[in-house]
Design a protein around this motif. Structure first.
Motif, PDB file in Angstrom:
ATOM      1  N   MET A   1      53.826 -81.378  -2.625  1.00 24.43           N
ATOM      2  CA  MET A   1      52.908 -80.562  -3.422  1.00 24.43           C
ATOM      3  C   MET A   1      51.896 -81.457  -4.130  1.00 24.43           C
ATOM      4  N   LYS A   2      50.643 -81.072  -4.038  1.00 27.31           N
ATOM      5  CA  LYS A   2      49.599 -81.826  -4.712  1.00 27.31           C
ATOM      6  C   LYS A   2      49.366 -81.248  -6.099  1.00 27.31           C
ATOM      7  N   VAL A   3      49.368 -82.107  -7.122  1.00 22.91           N
ATOM      8  CA  VAL A   3      49.210 -81.674  -8.518  1.00 22.91           C
ATOM      9  C   VAL A   3      47.844 -82.098  -9.036  1.00 22.91           C
ATOM     10  N   HIS A   4      47.068 -81.132  -9.525  1.00 23.72           N
ATOM     11  CA  HIS A   4      45.769 -81.395 -10.143  1.00 23.72           C
ATOM     12  C   HIS A   4      45.954 -81.212 -11.654  1.00 23.72           C
ATOM     13  N   HIS A   5      46.057 -82.320 -12.369  1.00 24.56           N
ATOM     14  CA  HIS A   5      46.379 -82.331 -13.797  1.00 24.56           C
ATOM     15  C   HIS A   5      45.094 -82.635 -14.576  1.00 24.56           C
ATOM     16  N   SER A 165      48.217 -72.746 -13.707  1.00 26.23           N
ATOM     17  CA  SER A 165      48.996 -72.730 -14.940  1.00 26.23           C
ATOM     18  C   SER A 165      48.258 -73.483 -16.038  1.00 26.23           C
ATOM     19  N   VAL A 166      48.604 -73.175 -17.277  1.00 28.20           N
ATOM     20  CA  VAL A 166      47.956 -73.822 -18.425  1.00 28.20           C
ATOM     21  C   VAL A 166      48.743 -75.040 -18.873  1.00 28.20           C
ATOM     22  N   ILE A 167      50.009 -74.847 -19.226  1.00 23.78           N
ATOM     23  CA  ILE A 167      50.859 -75.946 -19.681  1.00 23.78           C
ATOM     24  C   ILE A 167      52.191 -75.875 -18.949  1.00 23.78           C
ATOM     25  N   GLY A 168      52.664 -77.015 -18.483  1.00 29.37           N
ATOM     26  CA  GLY A 168      53.955 -77.083 -17.823  1.00 29.37           C
ATOM     27  C   GLY A 168      54.785 -78.217 -18.377  1.00 29.37           C
ATOM     28  N   SER A 169      56.051 -78.207 -18.027  1.00 27.91           N
ATOM     29  CA  SER A 169      56.930 -79.324 -18.366  1.00 27.91           C
ATOM     30  C   SER A 169      57.137 -80.173 -17.124  1.00 27.91           C
ATOM     31  N   GLU A 170      57.494 -81.423 -17.327  1.00 30.53           N
ATOM     32  CA  GLU A 170      57.775 -82.296 -16.191  1.00 30.53           C
ATOM     33  C   GLU A 170      58.926 -81.740 -15.366  1.00 30.53           C
ATOM     34  N   GLU A 171      59.921 -81.166 -16.047  1.00 31.31           N
ATOM     35  CA  GLU A 171      61.066 -80.580 -15.351  1.00 31.31           C
ATOM     36  C   GLU A 171      60.651 -79.389 -14.495  1.00 31.31           C
ATOM     37  N   GLY A 172      59.814 -78.532 -15.038  1.00 27.06           N
ATOM     38  CA  GLY A 172      59.353 -77.364 -14.292  1.00 27.06           C
ATOM     39  C   GLY A 172      58.538 -77.753 -13.078  1.00 27.06           C
ATOM     40  N   VAL A 173      57.658 -78.725 -13.243  1.00 22.85           N
ATOM     41  CA  VAL A 173      56.842 -79.188 -12.117  1.00 22.85           C
ATOM     42  C   VAL A 173      57.733 -79.760 -11.024  1.00 22.85           C
ATOM     43  N   ALA A 174      58.761 -80.505 -11.417  1.00 17.47           N
ATOM     44  CA  ALA A 174      59.681 -81.090 -10.438  1.00 17.47           C
ATOM     45  C   ALA A 174      60.416 -80.005  -9.657  1.00 17.47           C
ATOM     46  N   ILE A 176      59.447 -76.786  -9.001  1.00 12.81           N
ATOM     47  CA  ILE A 176      58.611 -76.069  -8.036  1.00 12.81           C
ATOM     48  C   ILE A 176      58.156 -76.990  -6.905  1.00 12.81           C
ATOM     49  N   ARG A 177      58.093 -78.281  -7.169  1.00  8.16           N
ATOM     50  CA  ARG A 177      57.762 -79.215  -6.092  1.00  8.16           C
ATOM     51  C   ARG A 177      58.812 -79.131  -4.981  1.00  8.16           C
ATOM     52  N   GLU A 178      60.061 -78.926  -5.366  1.00  5.84           N
ATOM     53  CA  GLU A 178      61.140 -78.822  -4.392  1.00  5.84           C
ATOM     54  C   GLU A 178      61.199 -77.442  -3.735  1.00  5.84           C
ATOM     55  N   ALA A 179      60.831 -76.393  -4.489  1.00 10.56           N
ATOM     56  CA  ALA A 179      61.043 -75.018  -4.019  1.00 10.56           C
ATOM     57  C   ALA A 179      59.904 -74.461  -3.174  1.00 10.56           C
ATOM     58  N   PHE A 180      58.688 -74.950  -3.387  1.00 12.39           N
ATOM     59  CA  PHE A 180      57.522 -74.399  -2.702  1.00 12.39           C
ATOM     60  C   PHE A 180      57.173 -75.234  -1.469  1.00 12.39           C
ATOM     61  N   PRO A 181      56.419 -74.655  -0.528  1.00 11.17           N
ATOM     62  CA  PRO A 181      56.002 -75.423   0.651  1.00 11.17           C
ATOM     63  C   PRO A 181      55.245 -76.691   0.258  1.00 11.17           C
TER      64      PRO A 181
END
Length: 217
Positions: A1-5, A165-174, A176-181
């Motif tokens: 997953m590509k993250v645009h922060h 999304s507006v604000i996320g946690s490092e745990e949450g991002v990790a 969804i990185r595993e769960a989504f394509p």
């Protein structure tokens, strides 16, 4: 997953983030909603650069101008109720997009800190082979988005998923990185380091739904 922060670089989005976090400014619910909306607009502008475009001849009073226009294959799907201000911001930019809405909430069966995510409602157009923009302002544990994704998969297969999304946690991002394509892209204004024992983002901003629309029962 590509993250645009976005907040890793200096931009006006940091002002909007500061205001929605401030315990003084966020007392103004209308300004809170508008700042969420404005962040959605900035995220949408950045996201729009990655979509597919077709050239079209636009007739002006003096001639024809060839212009690259985005294809109309976008579906916006927000998670009720907190996602509505962010949905409005995204819709301001993708104003010809189709729209979907899904409910997901934390259910505490034992009236303690433990919770499960319940998805009860989904209204959507056809999402097959389209760009699906999943809109959720607070990416805390990530469990809501995963539950939503599992529910939506029963209704079709989008061409690509973008999470807004507006604000996320490092745990949450990790999570969804595993769960989504793998080709999923996350567009997020800020990522905070941790969650508290109630699963809220720290430093975060509190409960986005309550701040936007009032405290729920």
């Amino acid at each position: 997953m590509k993250v645009h922060h976005l907040s890793v670089e200096n931009s006006i989005v940091n002002k909007f983030l500061a205001e929605i976090r401030s315990v003084d400014i966020q007392k103004d619910a209308m300004r809170f909603r508008r700042n969420i909306e404005r962040i959605g607009e900035v995220l949408s502008y950045e996201l729009s650069k990655t979509l597919s475009y077709d050239s079209s001849g636009i007739q002006t009073p003096l001639g024809i101008k060839e212009t690259a226009l985005p294809k109309s294959d976008v579906v916006l799907c927000s998670i009720l109720r907190a996602g509505l201000p962010l949905h409005n911001g995204v819709l301001n930019y993708f104003d010809d997009a189709e729209n979907a809405f899904i409910s997901a909430y934390r259910h505490h069966p034992n009236n303690d800190e433990a919770f499960e995510i319940v998805v009860e409602y989904f209204a959507s157009p056809d999402i097959n082979d389209k760009n699906l923009l999943l809109i959720d302002p607070m990416l805390a544990t990530g469990k809501s988005l995963v539950a939503v994704y599992e529910a939506i998969k029963k209704y079709g297969a989008p061409k690509k998923i973008h999470i807004v999304s507006v604000i996320g946690s490092e745990e949450g991002v990790a999570l969804i990185r595993e769960a989504f394509p793998e080709e999923t892209e996350l567009w997020i204004a800020a990522i905070d380091p941790e969650l508290n024992d109630k699963g809220y983002i720290v430093p975060g901003l509190g409960d986005a739904g309550d701040l936007a629309y009032g405290v729920k029962l």
